[in-house]
Design a protein around this motif. Structure first.
Motif, PDB file in Angstrom:
ATOM      1  N   ASP A   1       0.984   0.055   8.865  1.00 41.22           N
ATOM      2  CA  ASP A   1       1.548   0.834   9.970  1.00 41.22           C
ATOM      3  C   ASP A   1       2.738   0.112  10.601  1.00 41.22           C
ATOM      4  N   LEU A   2       2.661  -1.221  10.695  1.00 39.38           N
ATOM      5  CA  LEU A   2       3.817  -1.985  11.159  1.00 39.38           C
ATOM      6  C   LEU A   2       4.970  -1.863  10.161  1.00 39.38           C
ATOM      7  N   THR A   3       4.623  -1.904   8.878  1.00 41.22           N
ATOM      8  CA  THR A   3       5.649  -1.750   7.833  1.00 41.22           C
ATOM      9  C   THR A   3       6.402  -0.442   7.997  1.00 41.22           C
ATOM     10  N   ARG A   4       5.677   0.625   8.299  1.00 43.51           N
ATOM     11  CA  ARG A   4       6.336   1.918   8.516  1.00 43.51           C
ATOM     12  C   ARG A   4       7.363   1.817   9.650  1.00 43.51           C
ATOM     13  N   GLU A   5       7.007   1.106  10.721  1.00 42.20           N
ATOM     14  CA  GLU A   5       7.947   0.947  11.834  1.00 42.20           C
ATOM     15  C   GLU A   5       9.183   0.149  11.403  1.00 42.20           C
ATOM     16  N   LEU A   6       8.993  -0.856  10.568  1.00 42.39           N
ATOM     17  CA  LEU A   6      10.127  -1.642  10.086  1.00 42.39           C
ATOM     18  C   LEU A   6      11.023  -0.803   9.179  1.00 42.39           C
ATOM     19  N   LEU A   7      10.403   0.017   8.341  1.00 43.72           N
ATOM     20  CA  LEU A   7      11.184   0.880   7.443  1.00 43.72           C
ATOM     21  C   LEU A   7      12.045   1.864   8.229  1.00 43.72           C
ATOM     22  N   THR A   8      11.503   2.385   9.321  1.00 41.04           N
ATOM     23  CA  THR A   8      12.281   3.336  10.128  1.00 41.04           C
ATOM     24  C   THR A   8      13.441   2.650  10.835  1.00 41.04           C
ATOM     25  N   ARG A   9      13.427   1.337  10.894  1.00 43.17           N
ATOM     26  CA  ARG A   9      14.533   0.575  11.489  1.00 43.17           C
ATOM     27  C   ARG A   9      15.513   0.066  10.434  1.00 43.17           C
ATOM     28  N   GLY A  10      15.396   0.560   9.225  1.00 48.10           N
ATOM     29  CA  GLY A  10      16.382   0.253   8.198  1.00 48.10           C
ATOM     30  C   GLY A  10      16.080  -0.969   7.368  1.00 48.10           C
ATOM     31  N   LEU A  11      14.912  -1.603   7.550  1.00 45.61           N
ATOM     32  CA  LEU A  11      14.569  -2.764   6.745  1.00 45.61           C
ATOM     33  C   LEU A  11      14.059  -2.326   5.376  1.00 45.61           C
ATOM     34  N   THR A  12      14.158  -3.218   4.410  1.00 47.45           N
ATOM     35  CA  THR A  12      13.503  -3.054   3.119  1.00 47.45           C
ATOM     36  C   THR A  12      12.276  -3.961   3.120  1.00 47.45           C
ATOM     37  N   VAL A  13      11.133  -3.429   2.702  1.00 54.03           N
ATOM     38  CA  VAL A  13       9.884  -4.183   2.756  1.00 54.03           C
ATOM     39  C   VAL A  13       9.220  -4.176   1.389  1.00 54.03           C
ATOM     40  N   THR A  14       8.805  -5.356   0.946  1.00 52.12           N
ATOM     41  CA  THR A  14       7.928  -5.472  -0.224  1.00 52.12           C
ATOM     42  C   THR A  14       6.542  -5.821   0.284  1.00 52.12           C
ATOM     43  N   VAL A  15       5.562  -4.975  -0.033  1.00 54.11           N
ATOM     44  CA  VAL A  15       4.179  -5.198   0.393  1.00 54.11           C
ATOM     45  C   VAL A  15       3.401  -5.815  -0.758  1.00 54.11           C
ATOM     46  N   LEU A  16       2.719  -6.909  -0.487  1.00 52.29           N
ATOM     47  CA  LEU A  16       1.871  -7.552  -1.487  1.00 52.29           C
ATOM     48  C   LEU A  16       0.471  -6.941  -1.409  1.00 52.29           C
ATOM     49  N   VAL A  17      -0.042  -6.493  -2.537  1.00 50.12           N
ATOM     50  CA  VAL A  17      -1.401  -5.933  -2.583  1.00 50.12           C
ATOM     51  C   VAL A  17      -2.115  -6.433  -3.830  1.00 50.12           C
ATOM     52  N   THR A  18      -3.435  -6.396  -3.764  1.00 47.83           N
ATOM     53  CA  THR A  18      -4.255  -6.625  -4.944  1.00 47.83           C
ATOM     54  C   THR A  18      -4.542  -5.261  -5.585  1.00 47.83           C
ATOM     55  N   PRO A  19      -4.876  -5.225  -6.883  1.00 46.04           N
ATOM     56  CA  PRO A  19      -4.930  -3.938  -7.590  1.00 46.04           C
ATOM     57  C   PRO A  19      -5.816  -2.877  -6.940  1.00 46.04           C
ATOM     58  N   ASN A  20      -6.988  -3.262  -6.441  1.00 46.55           N
ATOM     59  CA  ASN A  20      -7.897  -2.245  -5.911  1.00 46.55           C
ATOM     60  C   ASN A  20      -7.402  -1.641  -4.601  1.00 46.55           C
ATOM     61  N   ASN A  21      -6.423  -2.296  -3.932  1.00 51.85           N
ATOM     62  CA  ASN A  21      -5.899  -1.777  -2.668  1.00 51.85           C
ATOM     63  C   ASN A  21      -4.593  -1.013  -2.832  1.00 51.85           C
ATOM     64  N   LEU A  22      -4.097  -0.910  -4.031  1.00 51.58           N
ATOM     65  CA  LEU A  22      -2.819  -0.243  -4.265  1.00 51.58           C
ATOM     66  C   LEU A  22      -2.805   1.199  -3.748  1.00 51.58           C
ATOM     67  N   PRO A  23      -3.896   1.969  -3.883  1.00 46.58           N
ATOM     68  CA  PRO A  23      -3.859   3.357  -3.388  1.00 46.58           C
ATOM     69  C   PRO A  23      -3.566   3.480  -1.893  1.00 46.58           C
ATOM     70  N   LEU A  24      -3.841   2.436  -1.119  1.00 46.62           N
ATOM     71  CA  LEU A  24      -3.574   2.508   0.315  1.00 46.62           C
ATOM     72  C   LEU A  24      -2.087   2.667   0.617  1.00 46.62           C
ATOM     73  N   LEU A  25      -1.239   2.286  -0.334  1.00 48.22           N
ATOM     74  CA  LEU A  25       0.206   2.370  -0.122  1.00 48.22           C
ATOM     75  C   LEU A  25       0.756   3.774  -0.355  1.00 48.22           C
ATOM     76  N   ASP A  26       0.001   4.626  -1.026  1.00 44.03           N
ATOM     77  CA  ASP A  26       0.535   5.903  -1.485  1.00 44.03           C
ATOM     78  C   ASP A  26       1.225   6.725  -0.395  1.00 44.03           C
ATOM     79  N   PRO A  27       0.597   6.947   0.781  1.00 40.64           N
ATOM     80  CA  PRO A  27       1.276   7.790   1.775  1.00 40.64           C
ATOM     81  C   PRO A  27       2.553   7.169   2.317  1.00 40.64           C
TER      82      PRO A  27
END
Length: 464
Positions: free
Chosen positions: A24-50
């Motif tokens: 949710d913080l990442t979403r706020e950073l993206l709306t401010r024009g930042l580029t973000v790379t999120v680190l995830v483990t394989p089983n948590n990858l679906p959380l990024l979909d939305p």
């Protein structure tokens, strides 16, 4: 404001309750024009979909393996923290050094204190993201710097006082975090956990999922302790109230019941009449707790939604409660039972929900505060006892009903408290609505909005 060239790495601790707020913080950073790379483990990858679907060009992901460990339950958390460091540190070091345009900063969970040392080696700033509130983090920092001592550890009610923290909180020994109760200096696990927290204190900046109107005295305390220009309170970071494609139906996991069925059930209920009962994504009630809760819900006569977790493979628990035989039939018509993940934010925001029986995990606290509901507090561990103190004793939005397994309420008393929690004009409800309004203002041009802008500006101006 816009900082289009700024690329940061967001590294959440790999459990849903820690991943979701950092996303949710990442979403706020993206709306401010930042580029973000999120680190995830394989089983948590679906959380990024939305999030990916809404920001396909500026949100990247880095999938790293999850540790393959099988420690005993009481050692699982620290073992996982250590295994993540051992596994990911060399991979990340090589990834940064070989990347054509590597991140210029790391934002990582407070359970990943070792990323401070990685950031120092790479020459980039590391920001701690705290999924706990400012009060809870103040307690964590205090007992890490000056670990509490109990000369009679068999006395679980030995009182620990923290006079340097505002309002001088006092805790019985059994509420002190487990790592500091069962370990001692020189023990590798104890030292590792403490050094992790000390690395957080030493990091370049601290990002709090809180807001000034909620925890102002503790935010100011942390600014005095760490430095005024190193602390930003940017919460509550939650999905937009007006609803969009990121409405959190699949936020954290699949529900056992379709969201629209829950909403249809709530639509037929009067305003502020329903108690939502949920103990978070990790807590599994024992049999005594479950029996008391079920009896209280049955006797109380209140409308309710009950969301229950069941133990998974990593949560082996000898004594876990189950819903009594016939319970769902006896409460049919006024009770709605969800087994597994629930769309909690959506439920709490519904006009029919008036109270929330919660374990006081910080995500749940913020979601309840933002929704403006009365909070019935039954903390189970970690920072939850501190969060309950905040809700009940300081903010006036909570009613204490129990504490872990030490203070399990009588079912008749819990039934009474469930009943009064949905009375229309309770002072807790009035105060909850005030704080809900303050949370909305903080994020829409207020203190949290300004802190987010200032944090992004400081990162953009950072010089190695």
């Amino acid at each position: 404001m816009s900082t289009p060239a700024l690329h940061v790495l967001a590294y959440p601790y790999p459990t849903a309750g820690h991943i979701i707020p950092l996303l949710d913080l990442t979403r706020e950073l993206l709306t401010r024009g930042l580029t973000v790379t999120v680190l995830v483990t394989p089983n948590n990858l679906p959380l990024l979909d939305p999030y990916i679907s809404s920001h396909p060009s500026s949100l990247n992901h880095l999938v790293l393996p999850a540790p393959d460990i099988t420690p005993p339950p009481q050692k699982r958390h620290i073992a996982n923290m250590r295994a993540l460091r051992d596994l990911h540190y060399p991979i990340l070091l090589q990834w940064f050094q070989s990347h054509s345009s590597p991140p210029v900063a790391i934002i990582s969970d407070f359970f990943l204190g070792w990323t401070h040392h990685l950031a120092c080696e790479l020459g980039v700033p590391r920001l701690v993201f705290s999924p706990s509130g400012a009060f809870g983090l103040s307690v964590g920092f205090s007992i890490s710097r000056d670990p509490p001592k109990n000369d009679d550890p068999e006395n679980i009610n030995f009182l620990v006082s923290l006079p340097r923290i505002p309002n001088s909180p006092v805790y019985p020994w059994w509420q002190v975090p487990q790592h500091f109760r069962i370990g001692q200096e020189g023990d590798p696990d104890w030292d590792f956990y403490r050094n992790n927290m000390l690395a957080n204190i030493a990091s370049w900046g601290l990002v709090l999922n809180s807001f000034a109107e909620l925890e102002g005295v503790y935010i100011e305390h942390l600014k005095r302790e760490l430095g005024k220009d190193r602390v930003w309170a940017v919460g509550p970071v939650l999905p937009p109230v007006d609803g969009d494609s990121e409405e959190p139906v699949n936020r954290g996991g699949a529900s056992s019941v379709p969201c629209h069925e829950v909403m249809t059930w709530l639509d037929s209920r009067p305003t502020d009449s329903v108690v939502y009962v949920c103990f978070g994504s990790r807590v599994v009630l024992n049999s005594q707790q479950m029996d008391v809760l079920a009896a209280a819900l049955e006797v109380s006569g209140v409308q309710f939604i009950l969301c229950l977790r069941v133990p998974d493979g990593g949560q082996a628990q000898d004594d876990h409660g189950v819903i009594p035989d016939g319970f769902e039939g006896r409460v049919r018509g006024r009770g709605f039972v969800i087994k597994g993940w629930a769309p909690q934010v959506t439920i709490l925001r519904h006009r029919a929900v008036g109270a929330f029986l919660t374990h006081c995990g910080w995500n749940s606290v913020l979601e309840g505060i933002a929704a403006g509901v009365v909070m019935l507090t039954w903390p189970m561990g970690a920072d939850q006892f501190t969060n309950s103190k905040l809700l009940v004793d300081q903010l006036g939005v909570g009613i204490s009903v129990g504490e872990g397994t030490q203070n399990i309420p009588e079912s008749s008393e819990l039934a009474r408290l469930l009943g009064i929690s949905v009375v229309g004009d309770r002072p807790e409800r009035v105060r909850a609505k005030e704080l809900s309004d303050a949370a909305l203002v903080a994020g829409k041009g207020g203190s949290s909005h300004q802190d987010l802008n200032e944090m992004a500006k400081r990162l953009a101006n950072y010089k190695k």
